[in-house]
Enzyme design. Sequence first.
Site, PDB file in Angstrom:
ATOM      1  N   ASP A  88       0.791  -1.232   0.000  1.00 38.84           N
ATOM      2  CA  ASP A  88       0.000   0.000   0.000  1.00 38.84           C
ATOM      3  C   ASP A  88       0.824   1.283   0.000  1.00 38.84           C
ATOM      4  OD1 ASP A  88      -1.944  -2.093   1.420  1.00 38.84           O
ATOM      5  OD2 ASP A  88      -3.134  -0.506   0.504  1.00 38.84           O
ATOM      6  N   HIS A 131       3.717   4.170   9.339  1.00 34.12           N
ATOM      7  CA  HIS A 131       3.758   2.749   8.926  1.00 34.12           C
ATOM      8  C   HIS A 131       5.141   2.305   8.451  1.00 34.12           C
ATOM      9  CE1 HIS A 131      -0.534   2.628   9.304  1.00 34.12           C
ATOM     10  NE2 HIS A 131      -0.716   3.535   8.369  1.00 34.12           N
ATOM     11  N   ASP A 261      -7.856  10.717   9.970  1.00 32.85           N
ATOM     12  CA  ASP A 261      -8.760   9.725   9.390  1.00 32.85           C
ATOM     13  C   ASP A 261      -9.590   9.072  10.488  1.00 32.85           C
ATOM     14  OD1 ASP A 261      -6.514   8.510  10.444  1.00 32.85           O
ATOM     15  OD2 ASP A 261      -5.860   7.630   8.546  1.00 32.85           O
TER      16      ASP A 261
HETATM   17  C1  Q6M Z   1      -5.470   1.442   1.868  1.00 36.45           C
HETATM   18  C2  Q6M Z   1      -6.452   0.389   1.536  1.00 36.45           C
HETATM   19  C3  Q6M Z   1      -7.395   0.913   0.493  1.00 36.45           C
HETATM   20  C4  Q6M Z   1      -1.023   7.501   7.249  1.00 36.45           C
HETATM   21  C5  Q6M Z   1      -2.138   6.480   7.172  1.00 36.45           C
HETATM   22  C6  Q6M Z   1      -1.940   5.635   5.933  1.00 36.45           C
HETATM   23  C7  Q6M Z   1      -3.032   4.643   5.715  1.00 36.45           C
HETATM   24  C8  Q6M Z   1      -2.708   3.676   4.621  1.00 36.45           C
HETATM   25  C9  Q6M Z   1      -3.893   2.809   4.273  1.00 36.45           C
HETATM   26  C10 Q6M Z   1      -3.539   1.864   3.206  1.00 36.45           C
HETATM   27  N1  Q6M Z   1      -4.610   0.975   2.889  1.00 36.45           N
HETATM   28  N2  Q6M Z   1      -8.746   0.757   0.897  1.00 36.45           N
HETATM   29  O1  Q6M Z   1      -2.156   5.734   8.339  1.00 36.45           O
HETATM   30  O2  Q6M Z   1      -3.346   7.162   7.139  1.00 36.45           O
HETATM   31 ZN    ZN Z   2      -4.257   6.540   8.858  1.00 34.43          ZN
END
Ligand code: Q6M
Ligand code: ZN
Length: 534
Positions: A88, A131, A261
């Site tokens: 990702d 991450h 988020d």
């Molecule tokens: C996405 C799946 C698609 C900085 C953060 C990054 C989140 C990455 C999510 C990746 N997966 N549906 O923690 O917000």
């Molecule tokens: Zn996040």
Amino acid sequence: MENIYIFSTEVMWSGSPACKIEVPERLTVSHTALQEEGLAERCVSVPIRQATDAEILLAHSEEYLEAVKKTPHMSLDELRTFTQQYGDVYFHPNIYHCAKLAIGATLQLVDSVMTGKVRNGMALVRPPGHHSQRSAANGFCVFNNVAIAAHYAKKQYDIKRVLIVDWDVHHGQGVQFAFEDDPSVLYFSWHRYEHQGFWPNLRESDYDSVGKEKGSGFNINVPWNKVGMENSDYLSVFFHVLLPIAYEFSPDLVFVCAGFDSAIGDPEGHMCATPDIFAHLTHLLKSLAGGKLCAVLEGGYNLTSLAQSVCQTVQTLLGDPAPQTSELNGPCESALESIQCVRSAHKPYWIRNGLALVPDVSVAMLCAAQHARMSLTNRYTPFMTFDLDQCVCVCVPPQGCSDVAGLMQAVLCLLLPLAYEYDPGLVLLARGPGSGVGKAAWAQITSLLQGLAQGHTLGEEEAVGTTAASLLGDPAPSLGPLGAPLPEDMEAMERLRQRLQTHWGLLQNAGEQMITASKETYSVTQMDNNILEN
Ligand code: Q6M
Ligand code: ZN
């Protein structure tokens, strides 16, 4: 002393392979909102810089750094292949450049806060970092901005303890892995988990990953096993998990992995907390480490709630009162279960079984809360009351309270939840003579209670100075690491909490039915392990 620094990193990823949600507009809408709210002009902006190789190597391997260094020169095909070895994450020819600026900006913030140029601040950066791992990019993250900054702060300044609060809705496993065996860095994360059903789907994100070896107890995971968590759920976790441990830990510096988020409307998080909750989370954390707080942007993909949440955070960092919270109640059943699980996993290390002042105080509090209308002239010396026409008094008896650890436990796990749920229009603070509450503890209490009633606080006491300083926004001095409260006090306080929680939902941190539920969860986990082993 100015209050805040803001940094923005450059815009990137207009080409492909591109990510649909981690877009340049995240920074531009945030910055525009700060300008429109008149917040940007109240902040100090400083130029950002590139991180050096040595700084990146504080948290990453040489091989990984060398590999990322090559990405600006790769063809689109090569970039795609490079990207595919990680999960990702999307490499753009410009991302190495931006990632170095994101770290550099974070380190400038650390320098500004640690040298006292500013009191606190927020770095608005892309790409995010939490991450990213020693030798791997992951989840939109290339380098681990906050992990590097925590190493950097410890190295450059005489810092013994760092707290990292990750309120992003995803688990910052990169930060967890970086400090798992390190007792000098306490990492806290709550995250959408859904019993391992949500990305990054790691067994290590559950509540029972408490840290390793010397670092046991210094990693706190709060898994959300359902979506739709609300303000009350977030505050409950602060009151009953994070703050009691953070106060006992007594950090010298606080980082926030500030991902938004976890706010309502986010396409990743699916949670229901409103942007103004971040004002309260920020306010509560500002009472730690003498107010030295560095917030660093992580996620946040609904451009509307992202911009509003950034504004709430920055406004609170600037010292404006947090907005009134309404309709708070107890945590939902699933949140309560998570809280109960985290508390029992951490019981050996931190969580005292209950809360306490001295036995007489608990009697005083019980009377006060149950009758809810004690007058200031009653036989107890009140140390605070809420609302004028319908007073809720919380009292300390004349013989006082000298046990700071017990007092703070009571304030965090009993007084704050009760006060937040009551939602007063005014907070009246009074510290009678002989209350036994020391200056520093009083400053902490005053400061914490300013999150209520939009900061409408009246102080009245013999030593006006301490209250006045806190009311003027001076950060409360740190109390130092707290020891254990007296066992008999803890028992008395726990009995009190149990009785009051039927009326005040925010006092809940466990329940009979929850204990059963967590046992069930445990046996399922055990079964999974057996299956894996066979
Ligand atoms: C996405 C799946 C698609 C900085 C953060 C990054 C989140 C990455 C999510 C990746 N997966 N549906 O923690 O917000
Ligand atoms: Zn996040």
